[in-house]
Design a protein around this motif. Sequence first.
Motif, mmCIF file in Angstrom:
data_model
loop_
_atom_site.group_PDB
_atom_site.id
_atom_site.type_symbol
_atom_site.label_atom_id
_atom_site.label_comp_id
_atom_site.label_asym_id
_atom_site.label_seq_id
_atom_site.Cartn_x
_atom_site.Cartn_y
_atom_site.Cartn_z
ATOM 1 N N TYR A 174 1.865 11.441 3.215
ATOM 2 C CA TYR A 174 0.776 12.079 2.485
ATOM 3 C C TYR A 174 1.348 12.852 1.302
ATOM 4 O O TYR A 174 2.302 13.621 1.459
ATOM 5 N N LYS A 175 0.749 12.656 0.144
ATOM 6 C CA LYS A 175 1.150 13.387 -1.054
ATOM 7 C C LYS A 175 -0.085 14.074 -1.616
ATOM 8 O O LYS A 175 -1.091 13.410 -1.893
ATOM 9 N N ARG A 178 -3.254 13.112 0.173
ATOM 10 C CA ARG A 178 -3.720 11.714 0.183
ATOM 11 C C ARG A 178 -2.618 10.804 0.709
ATOM 12 O O ARG A 178 -1.459 10.931 0.319
ATOM 13 N N VAL A 180 -0.284 7.864 0.821
ATOM 14 C CA VAL A 180 0.194 7.027 -0.280
ATOM 15 C C VAL A 180 1.140 5.918 0.162
ATOM 16 O O VAL A 180 1.360 4.960 -0.588
ATOM 17 N N ASP A 181 1.729 6.020 1.357
ATOM 18 C CA ASP A 181 2.691 4.995 1.762
ATOM 19 C C ASP A 181 2.955 5.134 3.249
ATOM 20 O O ASP A 181 2.386 6.013 3.916
ATOM 21 N N VAL A 293 8.841 7.168 -2.811
ATOM 22 C CA VAL A 293 7.817 8.138 -3.204
ATOM 23 C C VAL A 293 8.460 9.329 -3.899
ATOM 24 O O VAL A 293 9.301 10.018 -3.305
ATOM 25 N N GLU A 299 4.051 19.934 -6.064
ATOM 26 C CA GLU A 299 3.269 19.006 -5.239
ATOM 27 C C GLU A 299 3.615 19.209 -3.764
ATOM 28 O O GLU A 299 4.657 19.781 -3.425
ATOM 29 N N ALA A 301 3.784 17.375 0.286
ATOM 30 C CA ALA A 301 3.911 16.108 1.008
ATOM 31 C C ALA A 301 4.030 16.390 2.500
ATOM 32 O O ALA A 301 4.566 17.428 2.907
#
Length: 333
Positions: A174-175, A178, A180-181, A293, A299, A301
Amino acid sequence: MEQVGIIANPASGKDIRRLVAYGTVFDNQEKVNIVRRLILSLAAAGIDRIVYMPEYHGIVTRAVNSIGLRHRPQLEIVPANICLTGTQTDSLQAAAAMAADGVNVIITMGGDGTNRLVAQGCRDVPILPISTGTNNVFPTMVEGTIAGLAAGAVAKGLVSGPPAINPSKQILVYKNGRMVDSALIDAVVLTDTFIGSRAVWDVARIRQIVVTRGQAHNIGISAIAGHLAPVTAEEERGVAITPGGGKTHVLAPIAPGLLETVAVQSYEYIAIGQRIAVATTPCVIALDGEREVEVGAGETAELQLTFDGPKVIQVAETLYQAVAQGFSRRICD
């Protein structure tokens, strides 16, 4: 119609770890040989159609063309409907196209990285991973002839569910809140600020590790867990490790021929569903051995352990159950 997909990654087994460590190259001619045996076994098992990932080396087409007339199989062999890019995303797109096309099984040929991408596209289609990569914790070494028979038995509906077809764990990334991978084996937080060379081999750059599994006989970053706090693919837990200053030091094979002593600050078993916050930013998160990522300054994560990975075919158990149902017997007048 009984269909089997084949995703043979021409780039697997050739990354920079051949230069910084002592890995050998898994050449594409050997992949051609494996695919040839897969095709012959799938045909013998009565499969109607093979859908394969097109790629720049032509592994599957070369395998088909190398089969002699005496053994030429009577089944349809067609490429998946994808826009070829020559990058790792081809594996993901091919898996998605095969799932949409209704294949019953997807056979993969690659390492952990290849299977990570296939897992993101295969939906509920079970996969049979054959090891042809550098780090091969998720896929296993299995002879192509035997793998083809097992895939054929599953495609024909003779086997379903555990212990022949098992669920697998994964790590969701999560980033900024959201997803993401994802990763199948390990997620590694590095001090890097950009992706650069994808492969991971320098333990001095590692700040956090989360693994779905790790045993002493593994190779790669997950081997650190294997020599510290082992966890199997079947257990409903994973391991989170914080390297750094501490009294505990672990010797682990993080790449072929490359054994490193890793200082460990702390480690713990983590539960399914648990989220681990990434404590160091900016950073790069490597997934299944490859930087993927980028997380910038400011940010956030998180890494979450789940049991929602792809369904994986266990070759020995599959064939055991299929043979018990008469899979290999033929009645002749």
